[in-house]
Write a protein that holds these residues in place. Structure first.
Motif, PDB file in Angstrom:
ATOM      1  N   GLU A  67       0.840  -1.204   0.000  1.00  0.00           N
ATOM      2  CA  GLU A  67       0.000   0.000   0.000  1.00  0.00           C
ATOM      3  C   GLU A  67       0.873   1.251   0.000  1.00  0.00           C
ATOM      4  O   GLU A  67       0.568   2.237  -0.676  1.00  0.00           O
ATOM      5  CB  GLU A  67      -0.910  -0.021   1.228  1.00  0.00           C
ATOM      6  CG  GLU A  67      -1.858   1.181   1.313  1.00  0.00           C
ATOM      7  CD  GLU A  67      -2.849   1.249   0.165  1.00  0.00           C
ATOM      8  OE1 GLU A  67      -3.356   2.354  -0.109  1.00  0.00           O
ATOM      9  OE2 GLU A  67      -3.104   0.202  -0.472  1.00  0.00           O
ATOM     10  N   LYS A  68       1.968   1.216   0.759  1.00  0.00           N
ATOM     11  CA  LYS A  68       2.884   2.352   0.818  1.00  0.00           C
ATOM     12  C   LYS A  68       3.525   2.607  -0.540  1.00  0.00           C
ATOM     13  O   LYS A  68       3.651   3.751  -0.985  1.00  0.00           O
ATOM     14  CB  LYS A  68       3.963   2.087   1.870  1.00  0.00           C
ATOM     15  CG  LYS A  68       4.782   3.312   2.243  1.00  0.00           C
ATOM     16  CD  LYS A  68       5.705   3.002   3.409  1.00  0.00           C
ATOM     17  CE  LYS A  68       6.487   4.250   3.789  1.00  0.00           C
ATOM     18  NZ  LYS A  68       7.404   3.964   4.938  1.00  0.00           N
ATOM     19  N   GLU A  69       3.933   1.532  -1.233  1.00  0.00           N
ATOM     20  CA  GLU A  69       4.524   1.664  -2.561  1.00  0.00           C
ATOM     21  C   GLU A  69       3.504   2.204  -3.568  1.00  0.00           C
ATOM     22  O   GLU A  69       3.835   3.009  -4.438  1.00  0.00           O
ATOM     23  CB  GLU A  69       5.051   0.305  -3.028  1.00  0.00           C
ATOM     24  CG  GLU A  69       6.277  -0.163  -2.256  1.00  0.00           C
ATOM     25  CD  GLU A  69       6.719  -1.551  -2.674  1.00  0.00           C
ATOM     26  OE1 GLU A  69       5.965  -2.198  -3.443  1.00  0.00           O
ATOM     27  OE2 GLU A  69       7.799  -1.986  -2.229  1.00  0.00           O
ATOM     28  N   LYS A  70       2.245   1.756  -3.429  1.00  0.00           N
ATOM     29  CA  LYS A  70       1.182   2.228  -4.320  1.00  0.00           C
ATOM     30  C   LYS A  70       0.951   3.720  -4.147  1.00  0.00           C
ATOM     31  O   LYS A  70       0.843   4.467  -5.133  1.00  0.00           O
ATOM     32  CB  LYS A  70      -0.106   1.463  -4.026  1.00  0.00           C
ATOM     33  CG  LYS A  70      -1.276   1.862  -4.906  1.00  0.00           C
ATOM     34  CD  LYS A  70      -2.518   1.067  -4.527  1.00  0.00           C
ATOM     35  CE  LYS A  70      -3.721   1.499  -5.355  1.00  0.00           C
ATOM     36  NZ  LYS A  70      -4.945   0.738  -4.963  1.00  0.00           N
ATOM     37  N   GLN A  71       0.891   4.173  -2.881  1.00  0.00           N
ATOM     38  CA  GLN A  71       0.694   5.595  -2.606  1.00  0.00           C
ATOM     39  C   GLN A  71       1.860   6.424  -3.123  1.00  0.00           C
ATOM     40  O   GLN A  71       1.679   7.527  -3.634  1.00  0.00           O
ATOM     41  CB  GLN A  71       0.514   5.817  -1.098  1.00  0.00           C
ATOM     42  CG  GLN A  71      -0.779   5.254  -0.532  1.00  0.00           C
ATOM     43  CD  GLN A  71      -2.014   5.862  -1.165  1.00  0.00           C
ATOM     44  OE1 GLN A  71      -2.041   7.064  -1.477  1.00  0.00           O
ATOM     45  NE2 GLN A  71      -3.042   5.057  -1.352  1.00  0.00           N
ATOM     46  N   ALA A  76       3.996  10.278  -7.150  1.00  0.00           N
ATOM     47  CA  ALA A  76       4.977  10.604  -8.183  1.00  0.00           C
ATOM     48  C   ALA A  76       4.283  10.983  -9.489  1.00  0.00           C
ATOM     49  O   ALA A  76       4.670  11.937 -10.167  1.00  0.00           O
ATOM     50  CB  ALA A  76       5.908   9.419  -8.403  1.00  0.00           C
ATOM     51  N   GLU A  77       3.213  10.230  -9.832  1.00  0.00           N
ATOM     52  CA  GLU A  77       2.470  10.532 -11.063  1.00  0.00           C
ATOM     53  C   GLU A  77       1.766  11.884 -10.955  1.00  0.00           C
ATOM     54  O   GLU A  77       1.707  12.655 -11.910  1.00  0.00           O
ATOM     55  CB  GLU A  77       1.448   9.427 -11.336  1.00  0.00           C
ATOM     56  CG  GLU A  77       2.093   8.100 -11.725  1.00  0.00           C
ATOM     57  CD  GLU A  77       1.072   6.993 -11.890  1.00  0.00           C
ATOM     58  OE1 GLU A  77      -0.112   7.240 -11.554  1.00  0.00           O
ATOM     59  OE2 GLU A  77       1.453   5.899 -12.346  1.00  0.00           O
ATOM     60  N   LYS A  78       1.221  12.160  -9.779  1.00  0.00           N
ATOM     61  CA  LYS A  78       0.538  13.433  -9.570  1.00  0.00           C
ATOM     62  C   LYS A  78       1.511  14.596  -9.644  1.00  0.00           C
ATOM     63  O   LYS A  78       1.212  15.656 -10.201  1.00  0.00           O
ATOM     64  CB  LYS A  78      -0.174  13.417  -8.214  1.00  0.00           C
ATOM     65  CG  LYS A  78      -1.062  14.626  -7.990  1.00  0.00           C
ATOM     66  CD  LYS A  78      -1.828  14.498  -6.687  1.00  0.00           C
ATOM     67  CE  LYS A  78      -2.744  15.692  -6.472  1.00  0.00           C
ATOM     68  NZ  LYS A  78      -3.502  15.580  -5.195  1.00  0.00           N
ATOM     69  N   ALA A  79       2.707  14.395  -9.079  1.00  0.00           N
ATOM     70  CA  ALA A  79       3.726  15.447  -9.109  1.00  0.00           C
ATOM     71  C   ALA A  79       4.177  15.727 -10.542  1.00  0.00           C
ATOM     72  O   ALA A  79       4.422  16.873 -10.919  1.00  0.00           O
ATOM     73  CB  ALA A  79       4.918  15.048  -8.251  1.00  0.00           C
ATOM     74  N   PHE A  80       4.240  14.660 -11.382  1.00  0.00           N
ATOM     75  CA  PHE A  80       4.671  14.841 -12.760  1.00  0.00           C
ATOM     76  C   PHE A  80       3.683  15.665 -13.572  1.00  0.00           C
ATOM     77  O   PHE A  80       4.059  16.355 -14.509  1.00  0.00           O
ATOM     78  CB  PHE A  80       4.882  13.484 -13.434  1.00  0.00           C
ATOM     79  CG  PHE A  80       5.159  13.589 -14.911  1.00  0.00           C
ATOM     80  CD1 PHE A  80       6.319  14.194 -15.365  1.00  0.00           C
ATOM     81  CD2 PHE A  80       4.254  13.103 -15.835  1.00  0.00           C
ATOM     82  CE1 PHE A  80       6.575  14.302 -16.720  1.00  0.00           C
ATOM     83  CE2 PHE A  80       4.498  13.202 -17.186  1.00  0.00           C
ATOM     84  CZ  PHE A  80       5.666  13.805 -17.644  1.00  0.00           C
TER      85      PHE A  80
END
Length: 221
Positions: A67-71, A76-80
């Motif tokens: 779950e931590k890796e998914k978040q 990261a995608e949102k920041a991009f």
């Protein structure tokens, strides 16, 4: 007389002897019961922790890690989505162009050649928006002189769409054509180009007359 007293005492002990024997037997049984109980208590201490609890603990840790890796990936995608679209350099250019647009219309409105770029990316991602007043500026994207995305209305910076431009192996001529100038001259836009590796290729602004273009030459290796 004395003989009678001795006889009575002897008879008294003879009478009590069976009762004392029974009582001793009962006491011995009680001790045995206590002994048995103590054995039961000692055996209860040897009960081991079920292995299923250990397995559950491992499962919880794995689930938490996933779950931590998914978040982290989602962040990261949102920041991009906003990364580098408006850099500090581009922000200064926008501010200057807004000042020019507000005070004069004497802006050179010719084709804008931004140079040659090399990449191993299969496509170039374009972010473009109207940095001036939203007045109906429209653009068309061409690749090797052929329109691939037509009549795109430029919106404000908070409503960006990603335009994915596929690249052929070798030479690609990418053009951003000013279809019109909107209600206010000229056609004003700001843009950033990213490759598939989320690296910024180029960012700048334009101020184009109707029919003028921003031109980029991209070589896909």
């Amino acid at each position: 007389m004395k003989s009678k007293i001795k006889l009575l005492i002897f008879s008294f002990f003879v009478f009590l002897a069976p009762q004392l024997s029974a009582q001793l037997d009962n006491n011995s049984g009680a001790k045995e019961k206590v002994k048995l109980k103590s054995v039961t208590l000692n055996s209860s201490k040897s009960v081991k922790k079920p292995t299923s609890l250990k397995n559950n603990a491992t499962g919880f840790k794995d689930a938490y890690k996933k779950e931590k890796e998914k978040q982290k990936k989602l962040q990261a995608e949102k920041a991009f989505e906003k990364k580098g679209i408006i850099t500090k350099v581009l922000a200064r250019k926008i501010k200057f162009k807004k000042f020019i647009e507000k005070n004069t219309i004497q802006i050179p409105m010719i084709d804008m050649d931004i140079g040659v770029f090399r990449t191993k990316s299969k496509k170039i991602n374009l972010f473009a928006f109207d940095f001036g007043k939203i007045d109906g500026d429209v653009i068309t994207i061409l690749k090797n002189n052929k329109p691939i995305f037509e009549n795109i209305s430029l919106l404000e910076s908070g409503k960006l769409d990603i335009i994915n431009i596929p690249l052929d192996l070798g030479f690609n001529k990418i053009e951003i054509l000013a279809v019109n100038e909107g209600n206010l001259r000229p056609n004003t836009g700001a843009f950033t180009l990213f490759d598939d590796f989320k690296e910024e290729v180029f960012s700048d602004t334009w101020a184009l007359a109707k029919g003028a273009k921003v031109i980029a030459h991209i070589i896909r290796e």
